[in-house]
Write an enzyme that holds these catalytic residues in place. Structure first.
Site, short mmCIF file in Angstrom:
data_model
loop_
_atom_site.label_atom_id
_atom_site.label_comp_id
_atom_site.label_asym_id
_atom_site.label_seq_id
_atom_site.Cartn_x
_atom_site.Cartn_y
_atom_site.Cartn_z
N LYS A 65 0.74 -1.21 0.12
CA LYS A 65 0.08 0.10 -0.21
C LYS A 65 0.87 1.27 0.07
O LYS A 65 0.41 2.27 -0.73
CB LYS A 65 -0.90 -0.02 1.32
CG LYS A 65 -1.89 -1.15 1.13
CD LYS A 65 -2.78 -1.13 2.49
CE LYS A 65 -3.78 -2.16 2.42
NZ LYS A 65 -4.72 -2.10 3.64
N MET A 90 -11.85 5.87 -1.44
CA MET A 90 -12.55 4.85 -0.39
C MET A 90 -11.25 3.95 0.09
O MET A 90 -11.26 2.71 0.40
CB MET A 90 -13.34 3.83 -0.95
CG MET A 90 -14.72 4.45 -1.49
SD MET A 90 -15.49 5.48 -0.17
CE MET A 90 -15.99 4.32 0.81
N ARG A 91 -10.14 4.79 0.67
CA ARG A 91 -8.93 4.13 1.29
C ARG A 91 -8.47 4.89 2.05
O ARG A 91 -8.25 6.32 2.18
CB ARG A 91 -7.83 3.80 0.04
CG ARG A 91 -8.29 2.74 -0.97
CD ARG A 91 -7.34 2.60 -2.15
NE ARG A 91 -7.70 2.02 -3.34
CZ ARG A 91 -7.67 0.55 -3.20
NH1 ARG A 91 -7.15 -0.11 -1.97
NH2 ARG A 91 -8.22 -0.33 -4.05
N HIS A 109 -16.45 14.07 5.60
CA HIS A 109 -16.81 12.92 6.19
C HIS A 109 -18.68 13.15 6.40
O HIS A 109 -18.62 14.52 6.97
CB HIS A 109 -16.32 12.71 7.30
CG HIS A 109 -16.67 11.20 7.85
ND1 HIS A 109 -16.80 10.05 7.42
CD2 HIS A 109 -17.37 11.00 9.05
CE1 HIS A 109 -17.39 9.14 8.10
NE2 HIS A 109 -17.94 9.76 9.23
#
Length: 219
Positions: A65, A90-91, A109
């Protein structure tokens, strides 16, 4: 003019909100690049419509990653990006990107952090039974939705709300406060002091809360 880059994995409605603010002359910034980890992301179509450079970086092509996020950081640096905006990415951002852009990565958020971090913040709010929810723009650190809060908007949770109806109500305010947070950054008005983000030259009362009107018939 502030040079920005956007990371998105899906439809990119907040990406569009930033585009609109720029094109309406409400935000003195440019979007130099969209980076996505999803070749089917609708955000790509938005980039095409507005002649914004975009690239797909496949996380499966990297051994770790950290290598994936190092590649993202390199692409953003190549484009001269000064502020990175996550728009439904989405990570969880890893250290190589955070180190490359310290206190220069924003996320939005759909909850009033620190309440209900992670996925499905709107559903978490309904399941918990809260009466007020909202959205938060924050700087990104290595945790999940744990960085310093920049600006928030509060919205009522109505008795008959579903995850979808609350999401739509929150989303309308996401599209307002995200461009505002970027504008404040572009004007050099955000100062981080520990966990607090101080907005310079801002009225002291309710300086980082946007409250929508509540219909008295819903009270």
């Amino acid at each position: 003019m502030l040079k920005t880059g956007v990371l998105a994995s899906g439809r990119g409605s907040n990406f569009q909100a930033i585009i609109d603010a720029i094109e309406n002359k409400n935000l003195k910034a440019s979007i130099e690049i969209l980076i996505t980890d999803n070749p089917s992301a609708f955000a790509i179509e938005r980039a095409k419509r507005h002649n914004i450079k975009y690239i797909f970086i496949n996380p499966k092509e990297f051994a770790t990653k950290d290598e994936f996020f190092k590649k993202i950081a390199d692409e953003l640096k190549t484009c001269g990006v000064e502020l990175v905006m996550l728009a439904g990415f989405m990570r969880i951002v890893r250290k190589p990107l955070i180190d490359a852009f310290p206190n220069k990565i924003m996320n939005i958020h759909p909850a009033l952090l620190p309440a209900f971090p992670g996925l499905h913040g709107q559903k978490q709010a309904i399941d918990y039974g809260v009466k007020i929810s909202g959205c938060t723009v924050h700087f990104v650190d290595e945790g999940m939705d744990t960085g310093p809060v920049i600006i928030q908007a509060a919205v009522p949770v109505l008795p008959d709300d579903t995850e979808d109806t609350l999401s739509e109500r929150i989303l309308s305010f996401e599209h307002r406060i995200y461009p505002e947070a970027v504008r404040l950054f572009s004007e050099g008005r955000l100062e981080i002091k520990g966990r607090k983000v101080v907005i310079k030259d801002h009225p002291p009362v309710s300086s980082n809360i946007v409250n929508p009107p509540i219909d008295e018939t819903d009270a």
